[in-house]
Enzyme design. Structure first.
Site: not given
Lengths: 317, 317
Positions: B9-10, B122, B206, B264
């Site tokens: 996102g960043n 979420k 994602k 991740k």
């Protein structure tokens, strides 16, 4: 055959319907049923309008005051995602499971010197009273224009010059993929003098972009599906008649409404003249029949002059 | 080499920044500069998050009362269009003109029996006071959950099973196309008992979707770029250390935050174990260095146990 189909706004939303997900889905299902026979027999490339969808995204963005509303290129990209998704999913549900699909985000180049930038004419978004429209125009740098006694924002509608993703689309069509692309006329972009591609506050006519797509892909047929059964000569008048087979030269001697049938006729004549192929205009449900010459209007160099349907076939309204 | 990069996102929005088009563009430009060297040397496939963007689209939709807000599958499709467009345009502006790009709308299948549907976890959208959250939950059928003393809507985050557009993505990668796909984890869809594909009110992680993409494409490297320089053991504690080279088995003995580094690490271990390739985690600006083992954390079966960076290299915060 390779066929490019342009779905009009009414394929996704009937006039006056609220733009709910449910309404869009129902309409896309109807469109998918109409297109499935074409996809089974031909190489099918689908493009579509996005007017109501971009209108809604703009309204939603305006209603939320936390962030400045997004520009038209970004809203166009959002609408390509939204509409492409529904078409891909619903048509995918009808065709055999092994048919590959791709919805391709499409950037279309326009000319910064296009005269449309000097005279914005394409109305978008809601109607406002004059004072409100003038305030918004000052606030956002909009152009505004009269619209049925009220006012709307108007934006330039420059001609499409180039489809950046064309090679990719061509490769996928060669592999037998049903491609959905150039939605809403494509995302409007232009090259700056330094050669940097940037988004543009404009709306590209989807039928002209569809004609460019069909020409660039060497399509044999370019089909524009809308809520009119055919192109009508003297539309709305007592002596109106539906055109059956016409040459581009003869069709261009007639005049049509700038906002609705005009761009379709221009796109059809352009495609037919340049490629020698056939351009068709008619109803969504007649998609197959139009190609076979059994409904709608066909434009091609093979035809001479203006040939009309018997009035028993299509009744003037 | 074939490399799948997942942009966090960043890469699109720094923490606390308002989600304006201008801010997103600036961040995407930075991301494009970091990715350009990879695209010059390798087959590059880009995927990305969409949390803030879907959050904004949901806020805008909620602010406009004319139409019921759209479902998460449709908002996901919109965000794939918006974000894909910016990445394609900005990376296209850096790479040579003849490099082909394609942003592919991507539907991802989830299992209706996924346990996530029984326990939505979420959080999405804004924070509410309890009474407001409970009213919205009743009104829209939402699940809600506590979030830093307030409440947010929570949705299921099921595991990705299958990427429907995989063949198309593979064909394009083979042709040398830079492909942007599976944005936001992909549009969440599932097959009904009748075999009809439908959208789902869910959000797919994602990084897990990126790992599935990388595995399915036979990528040698799967790179997750975020705002952490590396995976930290004991993150935030005085004895925290940055991991350099680790085996999936050793990495899985450590524990990480469920909402941020956890997925991740899970995605990296899954990719490394199944494919024998290398998964990398680190900063956007270190993209090239991570692959070369000069920054970030690499996860692979070739490594044994846990190898740490000297603390002079990365200083605990």
């Amino acid at each position: 055959m390779r066929i490019v189909v342009a779905l009009g706004g009414n394929a996704l939303l009937k006039r006056g319907q609220p733009l709910t997900v449910q309404n869009q889905r129902e309409n896309v299902k109807t469109a998918a049923r109409a297109l499935a026979p074409l996809a089974r027999q031909h190489s099918l490339i689908i493009t579509h309008g996005n007017g109501p969808q971009v209108g809604l995204l703009a309204l939603e963005a305006a209603a939320y005051t936390g962030v400045e509303p997004y520009t038209l290129d970004v809203l166009g990209a959002e609408s390509e995602g939204m509409i492409g998704y529904m078409i891909e999913q619903e048509l995918g549900n009808i065709l055999p499971e092994n048919v590959p699909f791709a919805t391709i985000l499409t950037q279309v180049e326009v000319d910064p010197a296009d005269p449309a930038f000097q005279s914005p004419t394409k109305p978008i978004g809601p109607q406002y009273f004059r004072a409100e429209a003038e305030r918004l125009a000052r606030e956002h740098g909009w152009s505004i224009g009269p619209d049925n006694g009220l006012f709307r924002r108007v934006v330039p509608s420059p001609r499409p010059k180039r489809i950046f993703e064309l090679r990719v689309i061509e490769w996928l069509v060669e592999r037998g993929v049903v491609v959905i692309c150039t939605g809403g006329g494509g995302i409007p972009t232009m090259l700056t003098p330094d050669g940097v591609l940037v988004g543009v506050e404009a709306v590209i006519d989807k039928d002209l972009a569809g004609a460019l797509l069909a020409k660039s892909l060497g399509a044999e047929v370019f089909l524009m599906l809308t809520d009119a059964e055919a192109v009508w000569d003297h539309w709305g008048a007592p002596d109106s008649r539906a055109l059956r087979r016409v040459s581009p030269a003869a069709l261009e001697t007639l005049s049509f409404a700038a906002g609705s049938m005009g761009p379709k006729v221009a796109a059809a004549c352009d495609f037919a003249r340049v490629t020698g192929g056939r351009a068709g205009i008619g109803s969504l449900e007649d998609a197959v029949a139009i190609i076979d010459g059994l409904a709608g209007t066909l434009v091609s160099n093979e035809f001479e002059g203006l040939d009309y349907w018997p009035s028993l076939f299509y009744q003037p309204e």
